[in-house]
Design an enzyme around this catalytic site. Structure first.
Site, short mmCIF file in Angstrom:
data_model
loop_
_atom_site.label_atom_id
_atom_site.label_comp_id
_atom_site.label_asym_id
_atom_site.label_seq_id
_atom_site.Cartn_x
_atom_site.Cartn_y
_atom_site.Cartn_z
N HIS A 61 34.93 40.20 39.39
CA HIS A 61 36.08 40.05 40.49
C HIS A 61 37.08 38.90 39.79
O HIS A 61 36.57 37.53 40.02
CB HIS A 61 35.44 39.77 41.69
CG HIS A 61 36.63 39.50 43.06
ND1 HIS A 61 36.19 39.79 44.14
CD2 HIS A 61 37.68 39.52 42.85
CE1 HIS A 61 37.08 39.55 44.84
NE2 HIS A 61 38.39 39.28 43.96
N ASN A 95 46.07 43.15 42.35
CA ASN A 95 47.17 42.44 43.24
C ASN A 95 48.07 41.81 42.37
O ASN A 95 48.47 40.54 42.42
CB ASN A 95 46.85 41.74 44.32
CG ASN A 95 45.85 40.43 43.72
OD1 ASN A 95 45.30 40.62 42.75
ND2 ASN A 95 45.91 39.48 44.56
N ASP A 310 35.59 35.59 41.85
CA ASP A 310 36.91 35.63 42.41
C ASP A 310 37.83 34.66 41.94
O ASP A 310 38.37 33.97 42.82
CB ASP A 310 36.77 35.68 43.91
CG ASP A 310 37.98 35.97 44.70
OD1 ASP A 310 38.90 36.85 44.09
OD2 ASP A 310 38.06 36.24 46.05
N GLY A 330 42.96 30.78 47.31
CA GLY A 330 42.27 31.26 45.89
C GLY A 330 41.73 30.12 45.23
O GLY A 330 42.53 29.35 45.09
#
Ligand code: DOR
Ligand code: ZN
Ligand code: ZN
Length: 449
Positions: A61, A95, A310, A330
């Site tokens: 991720h 994205n 992530d 994030g």
């Protein structure tokens, strides 16, 4: 024969135990693991002085950005961050600008990445507008699909249950995998707009908007579709007690589910978020102790399949704003994940076997990366050498990532990746990137390597 390289005098995690051994590497593969006396002649030899060799980490991720978001991160800086963090394979999220959701956008991303990457990179695709394009995108090499349920991102209308069902039927038929960001768009919009109406724009308001219920609602909606289609689902960054329980119930009922947690959801609390502020802002957010406890339980008893970073880099200015709703969500994670996990090993809350299972073995199984995930003769020589005893302080200003900030900045850690090999080539040595951009390899679904 003469091998390319022998790594002598090492410890290595082989067949579920740590053994004293040497490793011979030839043409990108592990040629032999054994006693030093059994090693072939080699062009080069490195004495590892009893440092520990692990299978290279697979981070399933990662947002590598580049293209229209290259000011946040590009393929070179992102994969340099991976190599610095002991990660040899990353899977890139879609994205982007443009969103990766067609053969053309995927092909272009691969074309740009090829010349810049330092570790192996595989790509996710969002859902295309026309579901009959799913197959060609997979054929082009997308490792898996991504479904972002918090807002409309790809071509699949996430408000439309029937469209979702059809998409997942196709996924199931083609035996593909969908990674899901499970937060329910409608529930999120409702709570967010109610809070905004009362001029709430603080950290607590963000936590209220991104409630446990928002996560659980999205998961339950999807599980109904999985029951009907048997499509394989991987839940990204599970963050709540009831979220994990929902997945566990689904697994117990025999549904084809896997799930991931991140280091920030395991190691940062809502309390930390309140004190660190927006540098710790992620989506879903870090949470109260009850959830952290549940996630740790899940990690220890095997309900959690993998740990992934992530890695979501943003420019420092984007991490600050007067209103929380305007801050980019994030945190960069590639350079902190392994040191933080090794610190937990030194504390006794994880074992090396846990770390390898969660960051190499299971990701390789789930994403079908057959040549990776463990140290074995014939497998790819993607290796991470760690110094388990090394103590240091995380300094985000030294990151290879363009995002030189972190909620873990200043944390004291123990355990450091000191060498990273990708396909037998030394990429990172003692914190320095020593390979040329383009040394990494593109991973395509189903392709032998
Ligand atoms: O924290 C996050 N950052 N969550 C997301 O869902 C998106 C990601 C990003 O791309 O920045
Ligand atoms: Zn997400
Ligand atoms: Zn993400």
């Amino acid at each position: 024969m003469t091998a390319d390289l022998v790594l002598a005098n090492a410890k290595a995690y082989v067949n579920k135990e740590i053994v004293d051994c040497s490793l011979a590497i030839d043409r990108g593969k592990i040629f032999k693991i054994g006693k030093e006396t059994t090693m072939p002649k080699a062009e080069a030899k490195t004495d590892l002085k009893k440092l520990l060799v692990l299978p290279g980490l697979i981070d399933a991720h990662v947002h590598l950005r580049d293209e229209g978001k290259a000011y946040k991160e590009d393929f070179r800086t992102g994969t340099a961050a991976a190599a610095a963090g002991g990660i040899t394979t990353v899977l890139d999220m879609p994205n982007n600008n443009p969103v990766t959701m067609s053969v053309a956008t995927l092909r272009e991303r691969i074309r740009i990445a090829e010349k810049k990457i330092l570790v192996n990179v595989g790509f996710y695709s969002e859902f295309p507008e026309s579901m009959n394009k799913i197959g060609v995108i997979a054929k082009e090499g997308a490792v898996a699909f991504k479904l972002f349920m918090a807002e409309q991102m790809g071509g699949l209308n996430i408000d439309d249950d029937h469209a979702l069902l059809e998409a997942f039927q196709t996924i199931s038929k083609l035996k593909l995998l969908v990674a899901v960001h499970a937060e329910d768009k409608k529930a999120l919009e409702k709570s967010r707009s109610e809070l905004k109406k009362t001029n709430r724009n603080d950290v607590n308001a963000y936590l209220m908007a991104h409630s446990e219920n928002v996560e659980v609602k999205a998961m339950k909606r999807l599980l109904k579709i999985v029951e009907k289609t048997k499509a394989r689902i991987h839940f990204c960054h599970v963050s709540t007690e009831n979220g994990l329980k929902t997945i566990m119930d689904g697994k117990k009922a025999g549904l084809p589910l896997t799930c991931e947690v991140t280091p920030h959801h395991l190691l940062l609390s809502a309390e930390d978020f309140r004190s660190v502020g927006t540098l710790a802002l992620t989506m879903p957010p870090v949470r109260e102790e009850r959830h952290i406890k549940a996630l740790w339980n899940g990690v220890k008893n095997g309900w959690v399949d993998i740990i992934a970073s992530d890695h979501a880099p943003h420019a420092l200015e984007e991490k600050k704003a007067d209103s929380i709703w305007d801050v980019k969500v994030g945190v960069p994670g590639l350079e902190t994940m392994l040191p933080l996990l090794l610190t937990e090993v030194n504390r006794g809350s994880l074992t090396i076997a846990d770390v390898v299972r969660l960051t190499s073995e299971r990701p390789a199984e789930i994403f079908n990366l057959k040549e990776n995930g463990s140290l074995r003769e014939g497998g790819n020589a993607d290796l991470t050498v760690v110094d388990l005893k090394k103590k240091y302080v995380i300094d985000a200003s030294k990151f290879c990532s363009k995002a030189k900030h972190s909620p873990f900045d200043g944390w004291k850690v123990r355990g450091k990746p000191v060498k990273t090999f990708v396909f037998g080539r030394l990429i990172m040595d003692d914190g320095e990137i020593v390979a040329k951009a383009g040394s990494g390899r593109i991973i395509r679904r189903g392709a032998a390597s």
